[in-house]
Design an enzyme around this catalytic site. Structure first.
Site, PDB file in Angstrom:
ATOM      1  CE1 TYR A  74      84.238  95.807 -74.550  1.00  0.00           C
ATOM      2  CE2 TYR A  74      84.221  94.171 -72.901  1.00  0.00           C
ATOM      3  CZ  TYR A  74      84.620  95.192 -73.527  1.00  0.00           C
ATOM      4  OH  TYR A  74      85.663  96.005 -72.757  1.00  0.00           O
TER       5      TYR A  74
ATOM      6  CG  ASP B  75      85.189 103.072 -66.094  1.00  0.00           C
ATOM      7  OD1 ASP B  75      84.947 104.248 -65.647  1.00  0.00           O
ATOM      8  OD2 ASP B  75      84.063 102.539 -66.773  1.00  0.00           O
TER       9      ASP B  75
END
Ligand code: FES
Ligand SMILES: [Fe+2]
Ligand SMILES: [Fe+2]
Lengths: 98, 377
Positions: free
Chosen positions: B123, B239
């Site tokens: 991020y 994931d």
């Protein structure tokens, strides 16, 4: 796919019926149920297509399926993972919300 | 009983429950009570990727050209995901490692949590690339009430479990009077109940809460906008699909009684509470969709479609842990999302600016860079 199923040319020609509500489809043992149903125009939820996310879990009302490799996702009894299960007999399936 | 980093007792770890048995001593995997957790570890390691591998240079230009309400959608989702991964990057370790009793599960928890730290770093990579001052965005996460409301819901079960386990470790069983908190009953059933609800709430976090944001990222990418971001989100989604399987296994093993018979009773007792955790999260996500689109929708998505998707995915996740579904939505209103969520796509997305580690992992290691010259990248 396992090498066993590749070598066994007899099983490749086997065709099984899949009942889904009032519809009926013919599938082979060449590949898992999911792509075959998709080609028949049936939408099944999926994500990984590799047996680890459980998104493609559907009800297996009767009949036999096999997994060429053990899926990582939990398979509840009475359910199957469409993305990686090979249909081994005539079967009847349903979506979990039916 | 206090935690020991190397339990000196001799015991058969094959007979231990997943949690609240002996503290793990030898990290050994030659014998495993639940081999699924080592399989998850191997899969997670095969997924390894680094955010820096994804080129975001065209995302910067795209972002500047987004309408203001679209920038709001994009940034709000990034903030929310940052919150979720901040929690997930530490809490499985802090809450679960002190009480885990199987080496393969202990290592899964650490591997799982580590992969969340990659998400968090991604991020920063995205935000640094699209705006000049990342501080404004990160600082808002702890003050923006739409985000902090959600922070409360995703951390409350973890925090309660952590507090109860620390009382258990320092004061033992019994009813303890805690200044400012009143009396807290610590017993095996209350600890196990707190654990079961925590795992359910983590399952909801990873299996439902991320998906509104995923849908928006892929909706931008369907318009060939913010494609570097979408590539990262695909890796994160891959994931998360594994992580949600991890918590589904824990919940299903607990409910089955195969791991710990007492846990099966607790799971049965908590069924309504767990249902409510799913339903409440779905309602919060629908509210979130409304907040995202408060100033305008984006092509292909609006609050109503997203809410239907939340209901649909909640049904999918509930049945995966043996719960009856609770929403009437029977169809995925955005079926195109699955083509983005599928892992296969990670290596073949045509618009990719560079080769992902996934592709490298799938390729003969003897290839050098020149072997990729023929690829149309
Ligand atoms: S699509 Fe993931 S398990 Fe089948
Ligand atoms: Fe994550
Ligand atoms: Fe996760």
């Amino acid at each position: 796919m396992t090498s066993i199923s590749k070598q066994d040319s007899l099983s490749k020609d086997l065709v099984h019926r899949v009942l889904l509500g009032k519809k009926q489809f013919l599938v082979t043992e060449d590949e898992p149920l999911l792509p075959q149903l998709e080609r028949a125009g049936i939408h099944i939820e999926y994500q990984c297509r590799e047996g680890y996310c459980s998104s493609c879990s559907i009800k297996l009302l009767w009949g036999q399926v096999e997994y060429p490799f053990e899926p990582l996702a939990w398979v509840h009894s009475g359910y199957m993972l469409a993305c990686c299960a090979i249909v081994k007999s005539d079967i009847e399936i349903a979506f979990f919300h039916d | 009983m206090s935690y020991s980093t190397f339990n000196r007792k001799q015991f058969d770890s094959m007979k231990e429950p997943m949690f609240f048995g002996e503290n793990v001593n030898v990290a050994r995997y030659d014998q495993q009570k639940h081999p699924i957790f080592e399989k998850l570890i191997e899969k997670q390691l095969s997924f390894f990727w680094r955010p820096e591998e994804v080129d975001l240079s065209s995302d910067r230009k795209d972002f500047q050209q987004l309408a203001e309400h679209e920038q709001h959608i994009f940034l709000s989702n990034l903030k929310y995901q940052t919150l979720l991964d901040s929690v997930q990057g530490r809490s499985p370790n802090v809450a679960l490692l002190p009480i885990v009793s199987l080496p393969e599960l202990e290592t899964w928890i650490e591997t799982w949590s580590f992969s969340e730290t990659i998400h968090s770093r991604s991020y920063t990579h995205i935000i640094r690339n699209i705006v000049n001052d990342p501080t404004v965005i990160f600082d808002d996460i702890t003050v923006n009430t739409e985000i902090t409301k959600r922070a409360d819901s995703v951390s409350v079960y973890y925090d309660r479990l952590i507090e109860m386990v620390s009382l258990y470790n320092t004061l033992g069983m019994g009813t303890h009077h805690i200044p400012g908190k009143g009396s807290v009953e610590i017993s095996m059933p209350t600890l196990k109940k707190a654990l079961y609800l925590t795992i359910a709430s983590v399952n909801v976090l990873e299996a439902i809460r991320f998906y509104v944001s995923f849908a928006c990222s892929f909706a931008f990418a369907e318009r060939t906008l913010m494609e570097g971001n979408a590539k990262i989100i695909k890796l994160i989604a891959r994931d998360e699909a594994l992580h949600l399987t991890g918590t589904q296994h824990m919940l299903n093993l607990m409910a089955s009684g195969k791991d710990d018979p007492e846990m099966a009773m607790i799971a049965a007792e908590c069924q309504d509470e767990v249902r409510n955790i799913f339903i409440e999260a779905a309602e919060q996500e629908k509210e979130w969709a409304t907040y995202l689109f408060k100033d305008g929708s984006m092509i292909g998505l609006n609050a109503q479609i997203l809410s239907q998707y939340v209901e649909y995915i909640t049904n999918v996740r509930m049945q995966a842990v043996g719960l009856d579904t609770c929403f009437s939505t029977k169809h995925n209103p955005i079926p195109w999302i699955n083509a983005w969520l599928v892992s296969d796509n990670v290596q073949v997305a045509p618009q990719e600016a560079e080769i992902s580690s996934y592709l490298v992992g799938q390729t003969d290691n003897s290839l050098d860079d020149s072997d990729f010259d023929d690829f149309d990248l």
